[in-house]
Design a protein around this motif. Structure first.
Motif, short mmCIF file in Angstrom:
data_model
loop_
_atom_site.label_atom_id
_atom_site.label_comp_id
_atom_site.label_asym_id
_atom_site.label_seq_id
_atom_site.Cartn_x
_atom_site.Cartn_y
_atom_site.Cartn_z
N PRO A 65 0.82 -1.23 0.00
CA PRO A 65 0.00 0.00 0.00
C PRO A 65 0.85 1.27 0.00
CG PRO A 65 -0.97 -1.61 1.48
CD PRO A 65 0.35 -2.20 1.01
N SER A 66 2.03 1.20 0.60
CA SER A 66 2.91 2.38 0.62
C SER A 66 3.49 2.71 -0.77
CB SER A 66 4.07 2.16 1.60
OG SER A 66 4.80 1.00 1.23
N ASP A 67 3.31 1.81 -1.73
CA ASP A 67 3.74 2.09 -3.11
C ASP A 67 2.70 2.93 -3.87
OD1 ASP A 67 5.02 -1.29 -3.41
OD2 ASP A 67 6.07 0.54 -2.81
N SER A 68 1.55 3.15 -3.26
CA SER A 68 0.51 3.96 -3.91
C SER A 68 1.02 5.37 -4.13
CB SER A 68 -0.76 3.97 -3.05
OG SER A 68 -1.27 2.67 -2.89
N ALA A 69 1.08 5.78 -5.38
CA ALA A 69 1.67 7.07 -5.75
C ALA A 69 1.50 7.25 -7.25
CB ALA A 69 3.16 7.11 -5.39
N THR A 70 1.95 8.39 -7.74
CA THR A 70 2.06 8.59 -9.19
C THR A 70 3.50 8.31 -9.60
OG1 THR A 70 0.31 10.27 -9.24
CG2 THR A 70 1.87 10.27 -11.07
N TYR A 71 3.66 7.50 -10.63
CA TYR A 71 5.00 7.15 -11.13
C TYR A 71 5.22 7.85 -12.47
CZ TYR A 71 5.24 3.83 -7.37
OH TYR A 71 5.28 3.27 -6.12
N LEU A 72 6.31 8.57 -12.53
CA LEU A 72 6.63 9.35 -13.72
C LEU A 72 7.91 8.82 -14.35
CD1 LEU A 72 6.13 12.51 -11.66
CD2 LEU A 72 4.95 12.35 -13.82
N CYS A 73 7.85 8.51 -15.64
CA CYS A 73 9.11 8.22 -16.33
C CYS A 73 9.68 9.55 -16.83
CB CYS A 73 8.91 7.23 -17.47
SG CYS A 73 7.88 7.83 -18.83
N ALA A 74 10.98 9.58 -16.94
CA ALA A 74 11.65 10.79 -17.41
C ALA A 74 12.91 10.38 -18.15
CB ALA A 74 12.00 11.72 -16.25
N MET A 75 13.30 11.18 -19.10
CA MET A 75 14.51 10.86 -19.85
C MET A 75 15.20 12.14 -20.32
SD MET A 75 12.44 8.75 -22.74
CE MET A 75 11.50 7.84 -21.51
N SER A 76 16.50 12.00 -20.57
CA SER A 76 17.25 13.17 -21.03
C SER A 76 18.30 12.74 -22.03
CB SER A 76 17.90 13.90 -19.85
OG SER A 76 18.93 13.13 -19.28
N ARG A 77 18.80 13.71 -22.75
CA ARG A 77 19.81 13.46 -23.75
C ARG A 77 21.02 14.32 -23.42
NH1 ARG A 77 15.77 16.17 -27.85
NH2 ARG A 77 14.59 16.35 -25.95
N THR A 78 22.12 14.02 -24.05
CA THR A 78 23.30 14.84 -23.88
C THR A 78 23.31 15.87 -24.99
OG1 THR A 78 24.52 13.03 -22.92
CG2 THR A 78 25.80 14.83 -23.82
N THR A 79 23.49 17.13 -24.62
CA THR A 79 23.47 18.21 -25.61
C THR A 79 24.89 18.71 -25.80
OG1 THR A 79 21.28 18.84 -24.82
CG2 THR A 79 22.44 20.42 -26.21
N GLY A 80 25.47 18.46 -26.95
CA GLY A 80 26.79 18.99 -27.28
C GLY A 80 27.85 18.66 -26.27
N GLY A 81 27.75 17.50 -25.62
CA GLY A 81 28.77 17.09 -24.66
C GLY A 81 28.55 17.65 -23.27
N THR A 82 27.65 18.62 -23.15
CA THR A 82 27.34 19.16 -21.82
C THR A 82 25.85 19.03 -21.60
OG1 THR A 82 29.12 20.76 -21.98
CG2 THR A 82 27.43 21.19 -20.35
N SER A 83 25.48 18.26 -20.63
CA SER A 83 24.05 18.09 -20.40
C SER A 83 23.60 19.04 -19.30
CB SER A 83 23.77 16.64 -19.99
OG SER A 83 22.43 16.51 -19.57
N TYR A 84 22.60 19.83 -19.58
CA TYR A 84 22.03 20.67 -18.54
C TYR A 84 21.02 19.90 -17.71
CZ TYR A 84 24.13 24.57 -21.06
OH TYR A 84 25.02 25.43 -21.66
N GLY A 85 20.85 18.62 -18.06
CA GLY A 85 19.93 17.82 -17.28
C GLY A 85 18.48 18.08 -17.58
N LYS A 86 18.18 18.64 -18.74
CA LYS A 86 16.78 18.84 -19.09
C LYS A 86 16.10 17.49 -19.21
CE LYS A 86 15.52 21.52 -22.38
NZ LYS A 86 15.44 22.19 -23.70
N LEU A 87 14.99 17.36 -18.52
CA LEU A 87 14.25 16.10 -18.53
C LEU A 87 12.95 16.26 -19.31
CD1 LEU A 87 14.55 14.92 -14.80
CD2 LEU A 87 15.88 14.16 -16.77
N THR A 88 12.59 15.19 -20.02
CA THR A 88 11.29 15.11 -20.65
C THR A 88 10.51 14.03 -19.92
OG1 THR A 88 12.21 15.77 -22.79
CG2 THR A 88 10.04 14.74 -22.80
N PHE A 89 9.34 14.38 -19.43
CA PHE A 89 8.56 13.48 -18.58
C PHE A 89 7.41 12.87 -19.35
CE2 PHE A 89 9.97 14.00 -14.20
CZ PHE A 89 10.78 15.13 -14.29
N GLY A 90 7.04 11.66 -18.93
CA GLY A 90 5.77 11.09 -19.33
C GLY A 90 4.66 11.72 -18.50
N GLN A 91 3.41 11.34 -18.83
CA GLN A 91 2.26 11.96 -18.17
C GLN A 91 2.09 11.49 -16.73
OE1 GLN A 91 2.43 10.58 -21.21
NE2 GLN A 91 0.71 11.17 -22.49
#
Lengths: 115, 113
Positions: free
Chosen positions: A81-107
């Protein structure tokens, strides 16, 4: 089409069930894959993190990444029951060798585990 | 433990008001982010900052601006609040450049009447 697609659910399971949460994505540049868990009225917190393809296990949680299919999964064994929550997937890419850590999330998928 | 705090948990404002949302992190992180979260849409990036006084637009910057005068503080400004800006606003900061982990604050639930 959204870059990252996630079934919003809601998903309702009995305690002890195995839960499978999934996301698909369209951008092959994504290299870092994450799952965040968000309890009601709280900010998201990092649950699992993987780089590129493969599996990663942490206790009852297993994250899988299949870059060839552009598909990621989170499995929860012996759900509580303690697992009840919203689970979000997220992913990021490397931009020009320096990643600012921008994430794109699922709904986000709302999960309820019943005692 | 990383701590990200947001100035308000709940805020009610009127259409046309200027609204300031403030975020503070205590881990000397370079990168900070503002998202809004709406049902069925997930988290969408409004703006982010990769250094003091440096900012870049995210996916939905219209109607918003940001300010980062000090490393630990990142402010989101709604110049003239509108009802379609009613949402949950989440601030996050990111660890060292080799880390992809973002740490989130508790969120501000904003209602614009």
């Amino acid at each position: 089409q959204k870059e990252v697609e996630q079934d919003p659910g809601p998903l309702s399971v009995p305690e002890g069930a195995i839960v499978s949460l999934n996301c698909t994505y369209s951008n092959s540049a994504f290299q870092y894959f994450m799952w965040y868990r968000q309890y009601s009225r709280k900010g998201p917190e990092l649950l699992m993190y993987t780089y590129s393809s493969g599996n990663k296990e942490d206790g009852r949680f297993t994250a899988q990444v299949d870059k060839s299919s552009k598909y990621i999964s989170l499995f929860i064994r012996d759900s509580q029951p303690s697992d009840s929550a919203t689970y979000l997937c997220a992913m990021s890419r490397t931009t020009g060798g320096t990643s600012y850590g921008k994430l794109t999330f699922g709904q986000g998928t709302i999960l309820t585990v019943h005692p | 433990d990383v701590k990200v705090t947001q100035s308000s948990r709940y805020l009610v404002k009127r259409t046309g008001e200027k609204v300031f949302l403030e975020c503070v992190q205590d881990m000397d992180h370079e990168n900070m982010f503002w998202y809004r979260q709406d049902p069925g849409l997930g988290l969408r990036l409004i703006y982010f900052s990769y250094d003091v006084k440096m900012k870049e637009k995210g996916d939905i910057p219209e109607g918003y601006s940001v300010s980062r005068e000090k490393k630990e503080r990142f402010s989101l400004i709604l110049e003239s609040a509108s009802t379609n800006q009613t949402s949950m606003y989440l601030c996050a900061s990111r660890g060292p450049f080799f880390s992809e982990t973002q740490y989130f604050g508790p969120g501000t639930r904003l209602l614009v009447l």
